[in-house]
Design an enzyme around this catalytic site. Sequence first.
Site, PDB file in Angstrom:
ATOM      1  N   ASP A 122     -12.926   6.434   8.398  1.00 59.01           N
ATOM      2  CA  ASP A 122     -11.627   5.663   8.202  1.00 59.01           C
ATOM      3  C   ASP A 122     -10.999   5.886   7.267  1.00 59.01           C
ATOM      4  O   ASP A 122     -11.378   5.864   6.104  1.00 59.01           O
ATOM      5  CB  ASP A 122     -11.467   4.501   8.431  1.00 59.01           C
ATOM      6  CG  ASP A 122     -10.191   3.891   8.764  1.00 59.01           C
ATOM      7  OD1 ASP A 122      -8.568   3.915   8.127  1.00 59.01           O
ATOM      8  OD2 ASP A 122      -9.864   2.599   8.955  1.00 59.01           O
TER       9      ASP A 122
ATOM     10  N   HIS B 245     -13.305  -2.227   7.744  1.00 56.58           N
ATOM     11  CA  HIS B 245     -12.518  -3.084   7.569  1.00 56.58           C
ATOM     12  C   HIS B 245     -12.258  -3.947   9.232  1.00 56.58           C
ATOM     13  O   HIS B 245     -13.221  -3.499  10.061  1.00 56.58           O
ATOM     14  CB  HIS B 245     -11.063  -1.955   8.019  1.00 56.58           C
ATOM     15  CG  HIS B 245      -9.862  -2.993   7.774  1.00 56.58           C
ATOM     16  ND1 HIS B 245      -9.135  -3.240   9.714  1.00 56.58           N
ATOM     17  CD2 HIS B 245      -9.027  -3.418   7.605  1.00 56.58           C
ATOM     18  CE1 HIS B 245      -8.026  -3.682   9.494  1.00 56.58           C
ATOM     19  NE2 HIS B 245      -7.809  -3.820   7.857  1.00 56.58           N
TER      20      HIS B 245
ATOM     21  N   GLU C 147     -15.491   3.846   5.641  1.00 54.75           N
ATOM     22  CA  GLU C 147     -13.898   4.240   5.362  1.00 54.75           C
ATOM     23  C   GLU C 147     -14.535   4.943   4.279  1.00 54.75           C
ATOM     24  O   GLU C 147     -15.287   5.422   3.419  1.00 54.75           O
ATOM     25  CB  GLU C 147     -13.734   2.873   4.387  1.00 54.75           C
ATOM     26  CG  GLU C 147     -13.093   1.477   5.784  1.00 54.75           C
ATOM     27  CD  GLU C 147     -12.951   0.413   5.571  1.00 54.75           C
ATOM     28  OE1 GLU C 147     -11.578   0.866   3.729  1.00 54.75           O
ATOM     29  OE2 GLU C 147     -12.853  -0.975   5.747  1.00 54.75           O
TER      30      GLU C 147
ATOM     31  N   LYS D 287       0.050   3.187   5.358  1.00 55.69           N
ATOM     32  CA  LYS D 287       0.292   3.282   4.175  1.00 55.69           C
ATOM     33  C   LYS D 287       0.911   4.330   3.021  1.00 55.69           C
ATOM     34  O   LYS D 287       1.840   4.201   3.094  1.00 55.69           O
ATOM     35  CB  LYS D 287      -1.694   3.266   3.796  1.00 55.69           C
ATOM     36  CG  LYS D 287      -1.941   1.857   4.102  1.00 55.69           C
ATOM     37  CD  LYS D 287      -3.313   1.890   4.748  1.00 55.69           C
ATOM     38  CE  LYS D 287      -3.312   0.114   5.166  1.00 55.69           C
ATOM     39  NZ  LYS D 287      -3.473  -0.029   6.655  1.00 55.69           N
TER      40      LYS D 287
ATOM     41  N   HIS E  69      -6.695   4.664   3.288  1.00 58.14           N
ATOM     42  CA  HIS E  69      -6.890   4.315   2.097  1.00 58.14           C
ATOM     43  C   HIS E  69      -6.825   5.584   1.318  1.00 58.14           C
ATOM     44  O   HIS E  69      -5.934   5.526  -0.264  1.00 58.14           O
ATOM     45  CB  HIS E  69      -7.155   2.998   1.350  1.00 58.14           C
ATOM     46  CG  HIS E  69      -6.542   1.830   2.098  1.00 58.14           C
ATOM     47  ND1 HIS E  69      -5.970   0.968   1.678  1.00 58.14           N
ATOM     48  CD2 HIS E  69      -7.597   1.448   2.965  1.00 58.14           C
ATOM     49  CE1 HIS E  69      -5.679   0.313   2.570  1.00 58.14           C
ATOM     50  NE2 HIS E  69      -5.860  -0.085   3.137  1.00 58.14           N
TER      51      HIS E  69
ATOM     52  N   ASN F 145       0.537  -0.993   0.320  1.00 65.48           N
ATOM     53  CA  ASN F 145      -0.487   0.581   0.165  1.00 65.48           C
ATOM     54  C   ASN F 145       0.632   1.391  -0.016  1.00 65.48           C
ATOM     55  O   ASN F 145       0.360   2.165   0.279  1.00 65.48           O
ATOM     56  CB  ASN F 145      -0.906   0.111   1.090  1.00 65.48           C
ATOM     57  CG  ASN F 145      -2.030  -1.382   1.728  1.00 65.48           C
ATOM     58  OD1 ASN F 145      -2.095  -1.436   0.044  1.00 65.48           O
ATOM     59  ND2 ASN F 145      -1.643  -1.909   2.247  1.00 65.48           N
TER      60      ASN F 145
ATOM     61  N   SER G 183     -11.017  -0.185   1.443  1.00 66.83           N
ATOM     62  CA  SER G 183      -9.403  -0.977   1.391  1.00 66.83           C
ATOM     63  C   SER G 183      -9.471  -1.817   0.295  1.00 66.83           C
ATOM     64  O   SER G 183      -8.601  -2.495  -0.412  1.00 66.83           O
ATOM     65  CB  SER G 183      -8.802  -1.450   3.044  1.00 66.83           C
ATOM     66  OG  SER G 183     -10.337  -2.538   3.445  1.00 66.83           O
TER      67      SER G 183
HETATM   68  N1  PLP Z   1      -8.221   1.034   8.059  1.00 72.56           N
HETATM   69  C1  PLP Z   1      -8.201   0.386   7.371  1.00 72.56           C
HETATM   70  C2  PLP Z   1      -9.264   0.781   6.438  1.00 72.56           C
HETATM   71  C3  PLP Z   1      -7.135  -0.672   6.814  1.00 72.56           C
HETATM   72  O1  PLP Z   1      -7.048  -1.035   5.771  1.00 72.56           O
HETATM   73  C4  PLP Z   1      -6.773  -0.829   7.251  1.00 72.56           C
HETATM   74  C5  PLP Z   1      -5.294  -2.140   7.377  1.00 72.56           C
HETATM   75  O2  PLP Z   1      -3.925  -2.323   7.741  1.00 72.56           O
HETATM   76  C6  PLP Z   1      -6.546  -0.937   8.967  1.00 72.56           C
HETATM   77  C7  PLP Z   1      -7.243   0.544   9.744  1.00 72.56           C
HETATM   78  C8  PLP Z   1      -5.705  -1.113   9.882  1.00 72.56           C
HETATM   79  O3  PLP Z   1      -3.965  -0.595  10.078  1.00 72.56           O
HETATM   80  P1  PLP Z   1      -2.852  -1.100  10.732  1.00 72.56           P
HETATM   81  O4  PLP Z   1      -2.251  -2.223   9.319  1.00 72.56           O
HETATM   82  O5  PLP Z   1      -2.009   0.128  10.974  1.00 72.56           O
HETATM   83  O6  PLP Z   1      -2.606  -2.371  11.903  1.00 72.56           O
END
Ligand code: PLP
Length: 611
Positions: free
Chosen positions: A427, A354, A398, A461, A430, A268, A402
């Site tokens: 969130d 997520h 989101e 990311k 991405h 990512n 993702s």
């Molecule tokens: N939120 C989303 C939308 C994600 O795609 C991810 C992916 O890993 C996370 C949170 C979690 O983040 P992290 O990888 O820092 O634990």
Amino acid sequence: MVTVLITGSDTGVGKTLVVGSLARFLHASGKSVQIVKVLETGRPTISDAEQAAKIANLSGLSQFITLESFPEPLAPISAAAAAGRPIDFDALVARVNQLQTTDWRLLEGAGGIATQVAADGRDWADFGAALDVDAAIIVVPDRLGAVNQGRLAYAQAVRSGLRAGIWLNESVPVTVAVAASNRMGLEFAGVPLWAEQGHDAVEPRNPLEVVSVLGMPAVTDPIDSSNGVANDLERRCGESLEERQRRGLLRTVRVSRRGNGELNLADNDYLGLARDPAVASAVAEAAETYGTSASASALITGWGELHEALLGRLCTWHGFPTGLIWTSGFAANSAVLGVLPRKGDLVLADRLIHASMIAGILRSGARLRRFEHLNLDQLEGLLAKDSSGTGQTFVVTESVFSMDGDIPDLKRLARLKAQYGFCLVLDEAHALGWYGPEGAGMARKAGIEVAVDILIGTFGKALASGGAYTLFRSNKVRDYLVNEAGEFIYSTALPPTSVAAAMAAIEQVRILSAEQASWHKVSREFRSLLREQNWEVPAGDSPIVPVRLDSAGAAVALATWLNERGILVSAVRPPTVPEGTSRLRLSLKREFGSDQAERVLGAMNSWRERT
Ligand code: PLP
């Protein structure tokens, strides 16, 4: 010592290749391996044992041994008779037992499992039973007919009381449809499929699972057998893993090796900042000044001036007054959604949010209702229905999904919020870097940031680091989390080096934001190109391009095909995505251009032509 008999459904099915592949993996895991060709017929220029050792690339420390060799290229008992040396089954068993012991002994038979090795009719299955082998691997060519061969050979193994499983070997390329039907057929027949070896591959697709399915400690130490609890745990875990494997859903951790000329469309790092010199030097400087670890929780001494500075930068970037920094996005989401909603509250969440957010909501005690992905009509229906509720309502989504790379109608969400007065949790993991003024994400792009109550961003990311942040409208919300969220209280704070990387990356993101329109154009054009060639891809301009495939098997097969050609992509299967929506997830980078697009498309098309 672990003893495995490698036999087959027929002669010429690739037993030696399998012995070599397995030995190669075990050897690389630091295990000593002994390859024993029990008997050989004909006059090969190079013995099977030697050939397997060559495939395995074994050093002189491991052993390869041939116990009996008969010159005539005939079935073992005929070749032995022609040589005037009938096979003494029991003596052969005794000779194996007298060999020097090693961590793993791989025994290869001659011919197929039911090939006779004694005048009284005893075969390789009996041989394995006489040696009390830990497992028997039956190699079956991965082609039309594999299910029939697998069932017959497996029945023969079971008859002798062997613990056995199939190793499908794609000796000649097979179509995806046949490959999928072989797996399904074996599953329906209750025949365990332990391993699959792709055409021309030097290792099975799942070496670790193969070794663990054999029930052996290949890489780690065995669990203490005196501990009944641990053994029960091992059994439970093993059963559930086997079930996953049967359903084609086993996950594994693989060492990712980056080679020259590889095109990485799997991670990512959308803006390529994880290797940016400015980011790297900020990390070096932070290590020099602050050390490499926060060494304590934020509530002890782990929250330093860099953390404070980064938080200030994030607040300005997104237009928020306050926030917190966490060690991962998973921790941030599960804390915020696990601690803020309470029993009596209602959480309305997009169906595809997520897993980290779901984990939080489920532990919060609040009622969770999910609306169809991006369906704000349905969300509105739920809001209208629940407007009489007494608790707090949260809406969770989101900004760039993702796994689908699509975007909700944020302006409408802001209008719904104005009408229904919920707490909006967004969130932006991405969206950061790719969208918005200064790369600050979709809320700012849509001009609705003031409607967002809680914004989540991750550093792992486009922001070239690790960890995450959450921003709030009120210090009371922040302070509540500081007091209630275990992920913040009882965990070592984000290392200063990661903080520095994120800070430097935000600066680069800001500079690069002038190029956003060209990345978006490339994304749109690549999607059109794929669609013109009849690949199922949604329109859009985000860096995440999902290519829908018919089945999990097809997604894995295509991803493997591309990976073998230096194009790193990930196959995403249930339960990460809903049943029936397996896909390839291509994640574009800012440097992705038409040459790469053609390379990817060419490789995808050649896979399709072959199926
Ligand atoms: N939120 C989303 C939308 C994600 O795609 C991810 C992916 O890993 C996370 C949170 C979690 O983040 P992290 O990888 O820092 O634990």
